[in-house]
Design a protein around this motif. Structure first.
Motif, PDB file in Angstrom:
ATOM      1  N   LEU A 128       0.842  -1.194   0.000  1.00 42.14           N
ATOM      2  CA  LEU A 128       0.000   0.000   0.000  1.00 42.14           C
ATOM      3  C   LEU A 128       0.880   1.248   0.000  1.00 42.14           C
ATOM      4  O   LEU A 128       1.739   1.405   0.869  1.00 42.14           O
ATOM      5  N   GLY A 129       0.664   2.104  -0.985  1.00 39.76           N
ATOM      6  CA  GLY A 129       1.486   3.295  -1.053  1.00 39.76           C
ATOM      7  C   GLY A 129       1.130   4.187  -2.221  1.00 39.76           C
ATOM      8  O   GLY A 129       0.013   4.145  -2.749  1.00 39.76           O
ATOM      9  N   ASP A 130       2.096   5.011  -2.639  1.00 39.88           N
ATOM     10  CA  ASP A 130       1.942   5.913  -3.781  1.00 39.88           C
ATOM     11  C   ASP A 130       2.758   5.335  -4.932  1.00 39.88           C
ATOM     12  O   ASP A 130       3.979   5.196  -4.817  1.00 39.88           O
ATOM     13  N   TYR A 131       2.119   5.023  -6.031  1.00 42.99           N
ATOM     14  CA  TYR A 131       2.745   4.223  -7.083  1.00 42.99           C
ATOM     15  C   TYR A 131       2.239   4.632  -8.468  1.00 42.99           C
ATOM     16  O   TYR A 131       1.222   5.301  -8.624  1.00 42.99           O
ATOM     17  N   GLU A 132       2.965   4.163  -9.461  1.00 39.70           N
ATOM     18  CA  GLU A 132       2.526   4.249 -10.847  1.00 39.70           C
ATOM     19  C   GLU A 132       3.278   3.197 -11.644  1.00 39.70           C
ATOM     20  O   GLU A 132       4.323   2.703 -11.201  1.00 39.70           O
ATOM     21  N   CYS A 133       2.748   2.857 -12.799  1.00 41.04           N
ATOM     22  CA  CYS A 133       3.402   1.875 -13.655  1.00 41.04           C
ATOM     23  C   CYS A 133       4.164   2.613 -14.755  1.00 41.04           C
ATOM     24  O   CYS A 133       3.548   3.343 -15.548  1.00 41.04           O
ATOM     25  N   PRO A 134       5.482   2.434 -14.836  1.00 45.75           N
ATOM     26  CA  PRO A 134       6.267   3.127 -15.857  1.00 45.75           C
ATOM     27  C   PRO A 134       6.051   2.551 -17.264  1.00 45.75           C
ATOM     28  O   PRO A 134       6.484   3.159 -18.243  1.00 45.75           O
ATOM     29  N   SER A 135       5.362   1.408 -17.343  1.00 45.17           N
ATOM     30  CA  SER A 135       5.167   0.755 -18.638  1.00 45.17           C
ATOM     31  C   SER A 135       3.847   1.136 -19.306  1.00 45.17           C
ATOM     32  O   SER A 135       3.831   1.568 -20.460  1.00 45.17           O
ATOM     33  N   CYS A 136       2.726   0.998 -18.569  1.00 48.48           N
ATOM     34  CA  CYS A 136       1.415   1.208 -19.201  1.00 48.48           C
ATOM     35  C   CYS A 136       0.691   2.466 -18.726  1.00 48.48           C
ATOM     36  O   CYS A 136      -0.355   2.822 -19.258  1.00 48.48           O
ATOM     37  N   GLY A 137       1.219   3.120 -17.696  1.00 52.71           N
ATOM     38  CA  GLY A 137       0.601   4.352 -17.227  1.00 52.71           C
ATOM     39  C   GLY A 137      -0.418   4.182 -16.124  1.00 52.71           C
ATOM     40  O   GLY A 137      -0.967   5.170 -15.616  1.00 52.71           O
ATOM     41  N   PHE A 138      -0.711   2.952 -15.724  1.00 48.17           N
ATOM     42  CA  PHE A 138      -1.618   2.732 -14.595  1.00 48.17           C
ATOM     43  C   PHE A 138      -1.073   3.440 -13.362  1.00 48.17           C
ATOM     44  O   PHE A 138       0.128   3.398 -13.090  1.00 48.17           O
TER      45      PHE A 138
END
Length: 445
Positions: free
Chosen positions: A239-249
Protein backbone atom coordinates in the motif's frame (compact mmCIF):
# COMPACT_ATOMS: atom_id res chain seq x y z
CA UNK A 1 -34.72 -3.46 -0.34
CA UNK A 2 -38.35 -3.69 0.62
CA UNK A 3 -39.33 -6.29 -2.01
CA UNK A 4 -42.52 -8.33 -1.65
CA UNK A 5 -42.10 -11.82 -0.15
CA UNK A 6 -44.26 -14.62 -1.53
CA UNK A 7 -46.65 -16.36 0.95
CA UNK A 8 -44.90 -19.75 0.80
CA UNK A 9 -41.51 -18.12 1.35
CA UNK A 10 -42.99 -16.08 4.20
CA UNK A 11 -44.28 -19.27 5.84
CA UNK A 12 -40.90 -21.00 5.58
CA UNK A 13 -39.19 -17.85 6.78
CA UNK A 14 -41.37 -17.70 9.88
CA UNK A 15 -40.57 -21.34 10.70
CA UNK A 16 -36.85 -20.78 10.14
CA UNK A 17 -36.76 -17.64 12.27
CA UNK A 18 -38.70 -19.10 15.20
CA UNK A 19 -36.45 -22.17 15.18
CA UNK A 20 -33.32 -20.02 15.05
CA UNK A 21 -34.47 -17.87 17.94
CA UNK A 22 -35.18 -20.98 20.02
CA UNK A 23 -31.68 -22.28 19.28
CA UNK A 24 -30.18 -18.91 20.20
CA UNK A 25 -32.04 -18.88 23.51
CA UNK A 26 -30.92 -22.41 24.42
CA UNK A 27 -27.27 -21.87 23.44
CA UNK A 28 -27.04 -18.72 25.55
CA UNK A 29 -29.03 -20.19 28.43
CA UNK A 30 -26.66 -23.14 28.61
CA UNK A 31 -23.63 -20.83 28.21
CA UNK A 32 -22.41 -22.72 25.14
CA UNK A 33 -21.30 -19.56 23.35
CA UNK A 34 -22.70 -16.42 21.74
CA UNK A 35 -24.86 -18.29 19.18
CA UNK A 36 -23.32 -16.29 16.34
CA UNK A 37 -23.26 -19.08 13.74
CA UNK A 38 -25.47 -22.09 14.56
CA UNK A 39 -28.89 -20.34 14.40
CA UNK A 40 -28.21 -19.10 10.88
CA UNK A 41 -27.01 -22.49 9.72
CA UNK A 42 -30.14 -24.23 11.01
CA UNK A 43 -32.47 -21.54 9.67
CA UNK A 44 -30.90 -21.77 6.20
CA UNK A 45 -31.73 -25.46 6.03
CA UNK A 46 -35.38 -24.65 6.70
CA UNK A 47 -35.47 -21.69 4.29
CA UNK A 48 -32.73 -21.82 1.60
CA UNK A 49 -33.56 -18.25 0.50
CA UNK A 50 -32.99 -16.92 4.01
CA UNK A 51 -30.14 -14.53 3.22
CA UNK A 52 -32.01 -13.02 0.30
CA UNK A 53 -35.33 -12.69 2.13
CA UNK A 54 -33.76 -11.00 5.14
CA UNK A 55 -31.54 -8.68 3.10
CA UNK A 56 -34.49 -7.44 1.03
CA UNK A 57 -36.20 -6.22 4.20
CA UNK A 58 -33.40 -3.85 5.24
CA UNK A 59 -34.99 -0.45 4.69
CA UNK A 60 -32.03 1.64 3.53
CA UNK A 61 -29.79 -1.13 2.30
CA UNK A 62 -27.03 -3.57 3.20
CA UNK A 63 -23.40 -2.49 3.53
CA UNK A 64 -20.78 -5.18 2.94
CA UNK A 65 -17.30 -4.74 4.42
CA UNK A 66 -14.63 -6.92 2.84
CA UNK A 67 -10.86 -7.12 3.13
CA UNK A 68 -8.07 -9.03 4.79
CA UNK A 69 -7.50 -6.65 7.70
CA UNK A 70 -9.66 -4.07 9.44
CA UNK A 71 -13.19 -5.35 8.81
CA UNK A 72 -14.35 -5.40 12.41
CA UNK A 73 -12.92 -2.02 13.43
CA UNK A 74 -14.21 -0.32 10.27
CA UNK A 75 -17.65 -1.88 10.63
CA UNK A 76 -18.01 -0.92 14.27
CA UNK A 77 -16.94 2.67 13.59
CA UNK A 78 -19.38 2.99 10.69
CA UNK A 79 -22.14 1.43 12.80
CA UNK A 80 -21.49 4.00 15.52
CA UNK A 81 -21.84 6.83 13.00
CA UNK A 82 -25.08 5.50 11.53
CA UNK A 83 -26.65 4.89 14.94
CA UNK A 84 -25.76 8.39 16.12
CA UNK A 85 -27.50 9.68 13.00
CA UNK A 86 -30.63 7.98 14.37
CA UNK A 87 -30.73 4.82 12.27
CA UNK A 88 -31.16 1.26 13.49
CA UNK A 89 -28.33 -1.01 12.36
CA UNK A 90 -27.97 -4.80 12.22
CA UNK A 91 -24.36 -6.00 12.40
CA UNK A 92 -22.45 -9.27 12.75
CA UNK A 93 -20.51 -7.77 15.64
CA UNK A 94 -18.81 -11.00 16.73
CA UNK A 95 -16.96 -11.19 13.41
CA UNK A 96 -18.70 -14.37 12.21
CA UNK A 97 -18.30 -13.51 8.53
CA UNK A 98 -19.32 -16.61 6.58
CA UNK A 99 -22.85 -17.07 5.23
CA UNK A 100 -24.24 -18.62 8.42
CA UNK A 101 -22.80 -15.76 10.48
CA UNK A 102 -24.33 -13.15 8.18
CA UNK A 103 -27.73 -14.79 8.45
CA UNK A 104 -27.49 -15.09 12.22
CA UNK A 105 -26.76 -11.37 12.48
CA UNK A 106 -29.81 -10.49 10.41
CA UNK A 107 -31.97 -12.92 12.39
CA UNK A 108 -31.12 -10.97 15.56
CA UNK A 109 -33.07 -8.01 14.16
CA UNK A 110 -36.21 -9.94 13.18
CA UNK A 111 -39.36 -10.63 15.14
CA UNK A 112 -40.72 -14.14 15.66
CA UNK A 113 -42.43 -14.28 12.25
CA UNK A 114 -39.42 -13.05 10.30
CA UNK A 115 -40.11 -9.34 9.89
CA UNK A 116 -36.81 -7.49 10.00
CA UNK A 117 -36.64 -4.00 11.50
CA UNK A 118 -33.41 -2.25 10.53
CA UNK A 119 -32.52 0.81 8.50
CA UNK A 120 -29.11 -0.57 7.59
CA UNK A 121 -27.24 -3.84 7.91
CA UNK A 122 -23.46 -3.78 8.13
CA UNK A 123 -22.07 -7.20 7.34
CA UNK A 124 -18.39 -8.08 7.58
CA UNK A 125 -17.70 -10.59 4.81
CA UNK A 126 -14.87 -13.08 4.50
CA UNK A 127 -12.93 -12.16 1.37
CA UNK A 128 -13.38 -15.63 -0.11
CA UNK A 129 -17.21 -15.58 0.00
CA UNK A 130 -17.88 -12.02 -1.14
CA UNK A 131 -18.76 -13.03 -4.68
CA UNK A 132 -21.16 -15.72 -3.42
CA UNK A 133 -23.29 -13.36 -1.35
CA UNK A 134 -23.49 -10.37 -3.70
CA UNK A 135 -26.48 -11.56 -5.74
CA UNK A 136 -28.73 -12.68 -2.86
CA UNK A 137 -27.90 -9.60 -0.78
CA UNK A 138 -27.83 -6.91 -3.51
CA UNK A 139 -25.83 -4.51 -1.31
CA UNK A 140 -26.26 -0.76 -1.46
CA UNK A 141 -22.59 -0.16 -0.66
CA UNK A 142 -19.45 -2.31 -0.65
CA UNK A 143 -16.36 -1.36 1.32
CA UNK A 144 -13.16 -2.90 -0.10
CA UNK A 145 -10.45 -2.31 2.49
CA UNK A 146 -7.34 -4.19 1.34
CA UNK A 147 -6.07 -7.54 0.11
CA UNK A 148 -3.07 -9.21 1.72
CA UNK A 149 -1.89 -12.78 1.89
CA UNK A 150 -3.89 -14.46 4.64
CA UNK A 151 -4.42 -18.18 5.22
CA UNK A 152 -2.88 -19.31 1.92
CA UNK A 153 -4.09 -22.83 2.69
CA UNK A 154 -7.63 -21.51 2.07
CA UNK A 155 -7.50 -18.44 -0.17
CA UNK A 156 -4.55 -18.28 -2.53
CA UNK A 157 -2.96 -15.10 -3.87
CA UNK A 158 -4.43 -11.61 -3.76
CA UNK A 159 -4.55 -11.13 -7.53
CA UNK A 160 -6.89 -14.09 -7.87
CA UNK A 161 -9.23 -12.77 -5.19
CA UNK A 162 -9.34 -9.22 -6.60
CA UNK A 163 -10.16 -10.56 -10.06
CA UNK A 164 -13.05 -12.58 -8.64
CA UNK A 165 -14.29 -9.57 -6.69
CA UNK A 166 -14.27 -7.35 -9.76
CA UNK A 167 -16.09 -9.85 -11.94
CA UNK A 168 -18.79 -10.39 -9.32
CA UNK A 169 -19.28 -6.72 -8.41
CA UNK A 170 -19.58 -5.76 -12.09
CA UNK A 171 -22.80 -7.81 -12.34
CA UNK A 172 -24.57 -5.71 -9.68
CA UNK A 173 -26.85 -2.75 -10.48
CA UNK A 174 -25.01 0.41 -11.50
CA UNK A 175 -26.42 2.33 -8.52
CA UNK A 176 -24.36 0.16 -6.17
CA UNK A 177 -21.60 2.23 -4.55
CA UNK A 178 -18.09 0.85 -4.06
CA UNK A 179 -15.66 2.43 -1.58
CA UNK A 180 -12.14 1.14 -2.28
CA UNK A 181 -8.60 1.61 -1.03
CA UNK A 182 -6.65 3.52 -3.69
CA UNK A 183 -3.33 2.73 -1.97
CA UNK A 184 -3.83 -0.96 -2.80
CA UNK A 185 -2.92 -1.39 -6.52
CA UNK A 186 -5.12 -4.46 -6.92
CA UNK A 187 -8.19 -2.68 -5.54
CA UNK A 188 -7.46 0.58 -7.35
CA UNK A 189 -7.28 -1.24 -10.67
CA UNK A 190 -10.44 -3.20 -9.87
CA UNK A 191 -12.27 0.01 -9.02
CA UNK A 192 -11.13 1.69 -12.21
CA UNK A 193 -12.74 -1.09 -14.27
CA UNK A 194 -16.13 -1.18 -12.52
CA UNK A 195 -19.29 0.31 -14.09
CA UNK A 196 -20.57 1.35 -10.65
CA UNK A 197 -19.82 4.55 -8.77
CA UNK A 198 -16.45 4.07 -7.04
CA UNK A 199 -15.06 6.36 -4.35
CA UNK A 200 -11.46 6.01 -3.23
CA UNK A 201 -9.80 6.51 0.15
CA UNK A 202 -6.11 6.41 0.96
CA UNK A 203 -3.18 8.35 2.38
CA UNK A 204 -1.29 11.31 1.02
CA UNK A 205 1.33 11.56 3.75
CA UNK A 206 4.93 11.05 2.56
CA UNK A 207 6.16 11.52 6.13
CA UNK A 208 4.57 8.14 6.91
CA UNK A 209 6.57 6.26 4.26
CA UNK A 210 8.48 3.20 5.46
CA UNK A 211 12.26 3.28 5.09
CA UNK A 212 12.08 0.23 2.84
CA UNK A 213 9.58 -2.18 1.34
CA UNK A 214 8.92 -4.84 4.04
CA UNK A 215 9.34 -8.59 3.61
CA UNK A 216 5.55 -9.05 3.84
CA UNK A 217 4.88 -7.38 0.51
CA UNK A 218 2.20 -8.95 -1.65
CA UNK A 219 1.55 -7.10 -4.88
CA UNK A 220 4.17 -4.71 -6.26
CA UNK A 221 3.51 -5.58 -9.90
CA UNK A 222 1.12 -3.70 -12.14
CA UNK A 223 -2.31 -5.41 -12.13
CA UNK A 224 -2.84 -4.16 -15.68
CA UNK A 225 0.34 -5.16 -17.53
CA UNK A 226 2.46 -7.07 -15.00
CA UNK A 227 5.40 -4.63 -14.99
CA UNK A 228 7.11 -3.78 -11.70
CA UNK A 229 5.40 -0.76 -10.17
CA UNK A 230 7.37 2.36 -9.35
CA UNK A 231 6.72 3.50 -5.78
CA UNK A 232 7.30 6.99 -4.45
CA UNK A 233 6.90 5.31 -1.06
CA UNK A 234 5.01 2.59 0.78
CA UNK A 235 2.88 2.97 3.90
CA UNK A 236 2.55 -0.73 4.69
CA UNK A 237 3.14 -3.85 2.62
CA UNK A 238 2.25 -2.91 -1.00
CA UNK A 239 0.00 0.00 0.00
CA UNK A 240 1.49 3.29 -1.05
CA UNK A 241 1.94 5.91 -3.78
CA UNK A 242 2.74 4.22 -7.08
CA UNK A 243 2.53 4.25 -10.85
CA UNK A 244 3.40 1.88 -13.65
CA UNK A 245 6.27 3.13 -15.86
CA UNK A 246 5.17 0.76 -18.64
CA UNK A 247 1.41 1.21 -19.20
CA UNK A 248 0.60 4.35 -17.23
CA UNK A 249 -1.62 2.73 -14.60
CA UNK A 250 -1.49 4.84 -11.43
CA UNK A 251 -3.08 5.33 -8.04
CA UNK A 252 -6.63 6.67 -8.27
CA UNK A 253 -7.49 10.19 -7.16
CA UNK A 254 -8.59 10.27 -3.54
CA UNK A 255 -12.11 11.34 -2.54
CA UNK A 256 -11.11 12.12 1.05
CA UNK A 257 -8.33 14.10 2.71
CA UNK A 258 -6.46 11.80 5.08
CA UNK A 259 -5.11 14.74 7.08
CA UNK A 260 -8.60 15.97 7.97
CA UNK A 261 -9.64 12.97 10.07
CA UNK A 262 -7.54 12.02 13.11
CA UNK A 263 -8.39 8.70 14.77
CA UNK A 264 -7.61 7.92 18.40
CA UNK A 265 -6.67 4.26 17.82
CA UNK A 266 -3.00 3.36 17.54
CA UNK A 267 -1.45 2.28 14.27
CA UNK A 268 -1.40 3.52 10.68
CA UNK A 269 -3.67 0.61 9.70
CA UNK A 270 -6.40 2.13 11.87
CA UNK A 271 -6.11 5.36 9.91
CA UNK A 272 -7.14 3.38 6.83
CA UNK A 273 -10.06 1.94 8.78
CA UNK A 274 -11.11 5.42 9.86
CA UNK A 275 -10.95 6.85 6.33
CA UNK A 276 -12.97 3.95 4.93
CA UNK A 277 -15.71 4.40 7.52
CA UNK A 278 -15.80 8.18 7.05
CA UNK A 279 -16.09 7.98 3.27
CA UNK A 280 -18.88 5.40 3.53
CA UNK A 281 -20.71 7.51 6.12
CA UNK A 282 -20.45 10.58 3.92
CA UNK A 283 -21.88 8.62 1.00
CA UNK A 284 -24.83 7.53 3.19
CA UNK A 285 -25.60 11.08 4.34
CA UNK A 286 -24.26 11.17 7.90
CA UNK A 287 -23.67 14.66 9.28
CA UNK A 288 -20.04 15.79 9.47
CA UNK A 289 -20.34 16.68 13.17
CA UNK A 290 -21.60 13.18 13.98
CA UNK A 291 -18.75 11.61 12.00
CA UNK A 292 -16.16 13.68 13.84
CA UNK A 293 -17.66 13.01 17.28
CA UNK A 294 -17.88 9.28 16.58
CA UNK A 295 -14.19 9.17 15.72
CA UNK A 296 -13.07 11.15 18.76
CA UNK A 297 -14.97 8.93 21.22
CA UNK A 298 -14.59 5.56 19.50
CA UNK A 299 -13.78 2.43 21.52
CA UNK A 300 -12.01 -0.43 19.76
CA UNK A 301 -13.75 -3.71 18.98
CA UNK A 302 -12.83 -6.77 21.02
CA UNK A 303 -9.25 -7.87 20.40
CA UNK A 304 -8.51 -4.96 18.04
CA UNK A 305 -6.46 -2.48 20.06
CA UNK A 306 -8.83 -3.28 22.92
CA UNK A 307 -7.83 -1.95 26.33
CA UNK A 308 -8.44 -3.86 29.56
CA UNK A 309 -7.26 -3.45 33.12
CA UNK A 310 -6.26 -6.71 34.78
CA UNK A 311 -4.88 -6.89 38.32
CA UNK A 312 -3.99 -3.22 38.11
CA UNK A 313 -2.10 -3.65 34.83
CA UNK A 314 -3.14 -1.95 31.58
CA UNK A 315 -3.47 -4.58 28.85
CA UNK A 316 -3.73 -3.90 25.12
CA UNK A 317 -4.85 -6.77 22.86
CA UNK A 318 -3.73 -6.42 19.25
CA UNK A 319 -5.00 -9.11 16.88
CA UNK A 320 -2.08 -10.29 14.71
CA UNK A 321 -3.13 -12.91 12.18
CA UNK A 322 -0.99 -12.38 9.07
CA UNK A 323 2.38 -10.85 8.07
CA UNK A 324 1.13 -7.37 7.21
CA UNK A 325 -1.09 -7.09 10.27
CA UNK A 326 1.61 -8.28 12.63
CA UNK A 327 4.24 -5.99 11.11
CA UNK A 328 1.98 -3.00 11.68
CA UNK A 329 1.21 -4.18 15.20
CA UNK A 330 4.93 -4.41 15.92
CA UNK A 331 5.43 -0.90 14.59
CA UNK A 332 2.63 0.41 16.82
CA UNK A 333 3.90 -1.49 19.87
CA UNK A 334 7.43 -0.19 19.41
CA UNK A 335 6.15 3.37 19.13
CA UNK A 336 4.05 2.95 22.27
CA UNK A 337 6.94 1.59 24.33
CA UNK A 338 6.71 -1.00 27.09
CA UNK A 339 9.08 -3.86 27.69
CA UNK A 340 6.75 -6.85 28.04
CA UNK A 341 4.91 -8.54 25.18
CA UNK A 342 2.91 -11.76 24.99
CA UNK A 343 2.71 -13.52 21.62
CA UNK A 344 0.17 -16.33 21.17
CA UNK A 345 0.23 -18.41 17.97
CA UNK A 346 -2.51 -20.92 17.13
CA UNK A 347 -3.08 -22.91 13.94
CA UNK A 348 -6.79 -23.68 14.14
CA UNK A 349 -9.29 -23.23 11.31
CA UNK A 350 -10.04 -19.54 12.05
CA UNK A 351 -6.29 -18.82 12.11
CA UNK A 352 -5.25 -20.84 9.08
CA UNK A 353 -3.43 -24.13 9.56
CA UNK A 354 -0.29 -22.93 7.77
CA UNK A 355 1.82 -20.87 10.18
CA UNK A 356 4.78 -20.41 7.83
CA UNK A 357 3.64 -16.79 7.49
CA UNK A 358 5.48 -15.91 10.70
CA UNK A 359 8.74 -16.08 8.73
CA UNK A 360 7.54 -13.14 6.64
CA UNK A 361 7.05 -11.04 9.78
CA UNK A 362 9.80 -8.56 10.68
CA UNK A 363 10.12 -9.92 14.21
CA UNK A 364 13.66 -8.54 14.29
CA UNK A 365 12.12 -5.11 14.88
CA UNK A 366 10.29 -6.48 17.94
CA UNK A 367 13.33 -8.23 19.34
CA UNK A 368 15.71 -5.32 18.88
CA UNK A 369 13.73 -3.22 21.39
CA UNK A 370 14.66 -5.66 24.16
CA UNK A 371 12.57 -6.52 27.20
CA UNK A 372 10.59 -9.68 27.93
CA UNK A 373 8.86 -11.74 25.27
CA UNK A 374 6.47 -14.39 26.58
CA UNK A 375 5.35 -16.96 23.99
CA UNK A 376 2.41 -19.38 24.12
CA UNK A 377 -0.25 -21.03 21.96
CA UNK A 378 -0.69 -24.26 20.01
CA UNK A 379 2.44 -23.48 17.98
CA UNK A 380 4.44 -21.95 20.78
CA UNK A 381 7.73 -23.50 19.66
CA UNK A 382 7.34 -22.27 16.08
CA UNK A 383 7.00 -18.71 17.34
CA UNK A 384 9.81 -19.15 19.85
CA UNK A 385 12.09 -20.41 17.07
CA UNK A 386 11.19 -17.44 14.86
CA UNK A 387 12.05 -15.04 17.68
CA UNK A 388 15.28 -16.84 18.47
CA UNK A 389 16.38 -16.51 14.83
CA UNK A 390 15.55 -12.81 15.07
CA UNK A 391 18.01 -12.21 17.88
CA UNK A 392 21.16 -10.33 16.95
CA UNK A 393 24.17 -9.31 18.99
CA UNK A 394 22.48 -5.98 19.63
CA UNK A 395 19.43 -7.67 21.16
CA UNK A 396 21.13 -9.72 23.85
CA UNK A 397 18.97 -8.04 26.50
CA UNK A 398 15.86 -9.91 25.33
CA UNK A 399 14.44 -12.50 27.70
CA UNK A 400 12.41 -15.15 25.87
CA UNK A 401 9.99 -17.11 28.08
CA UNK A 402 8.14 -20.14 26.69
CA UNK A 403 4.88 -21.12 28.41
CA UNK A 404 2.81 -23.89 26.83
CA UNK A 405 -0.13 -23.22 29.13
CA UNK A 406 -1.89 -20.00 28.13
CA UNK A 407 -3.12 -19.15 31.62
CA UNK A 408 0.42 -19.46 32.95
CA UNK A 409 1.72 -17.37 30.08
CA UNK A 410 -0.75 -14.58 30.82
CA UNK A 411 0.06 -14.69 34.53
CA UNK A 412 3.79 -14.53 33.77
CA UNK A 413 3.37 -11.62 31.37
CA UNK A 414 1.24 -9.69 33.86
CA UNK A 415 3.77 -10.31 36.60
CA UNK A 416 6.63 -9.04 34.39
CA UNK A 417 4.80 -5.82 33.43
CA UNK A 418 5.63 -2.78 35.62
CA UNK A 419 2.67 -0.85 36.99
CA UNK A 420 3.48 2.20 34.85
CA UNK A 421 3.69 0.25 31.58
CA UNK A 422 1.30 -1.58 29.24
CA UNK A 423 1.27 -5.29 28.52
CA UNK A 424 0.86 -5.76 24.78
CA UNK A 425 -0.68 -9.09 23.73
CA UNK A 426 -0.30 -10.17 20.09
CA UNK A 427 -2.55 -13.19 19.43
CA UNK A 428 -3.92 -14.89 16.32
CA UNK A 429 -7.72 -15.03 16.02
CA UNK A 430 -8.62 -18.12 18.04
CA UNK A 431 -5.89 -17.22 20.52
CA UNK A 432 -7.43 -13.78 20.94
CA UNK A 433 -10.75 -15.36 21.89
CA UNK A 434 -9.02 -17.57 24.47
CA UNK A 435 -7.04 -14.65 25.90
CA UNK A 436 -10.18 -12.55 26.27
CA UNK A 437 -12.09 -15.37 27.95
CA UNK A 438 -9.30 -15.82 30.47
CA UNK A 439 -8.99 -12.10 31.14
CA UNK A 440 -12.70 -11.26 31.23
CA UNK A 441 -14.33 -14.58 32.08
CA UNK A 442 -16.66 -14.28 29.05
CA UNK A 443 -16.77 -16.02 25.69
CA UNK A 444 -17.25 -14.05 22.49
CA UNK A 445 -18.10 -16.94 20.16
Amino acid sequence: MGKQIQPIDRLKLGLAVSTAKTVTFLVRLLRLGAASVLPGEIARRLQPKLLQLLSFQVKRGVILVAGTNGKTTTSLLLKTMLERQGWKVAHNATGANLENGLMTALLESTNIVGKLEADFAILEVDENILRRVLQPIQPRLILCLNLFRDQLDRYGEVDTISKRWGEAIATLPTDTVVVANADDPTLAYMGQQLPQKVRFFGLKEPKQYLDEIPHAVDSIYCPKCGHLLSYAGVYLSHLGDYECPSCGFAKSKLDIDSNQWQQILIGLYNKYNTLAAVLAAQELGVDKSIIQDSISTFQAAFGRAEELEVEGVRVLILLSKNPVGMNETIRAVNQAGGKTKLLVLNDRTPDGTDVSWIWDVDTEKLVETGGTLVVSGDRVYDMALRLRYSQLETSANVQLIIEEDLRSAIATALDRTPADETLHILPTYSAMLEVREILTGRKIL
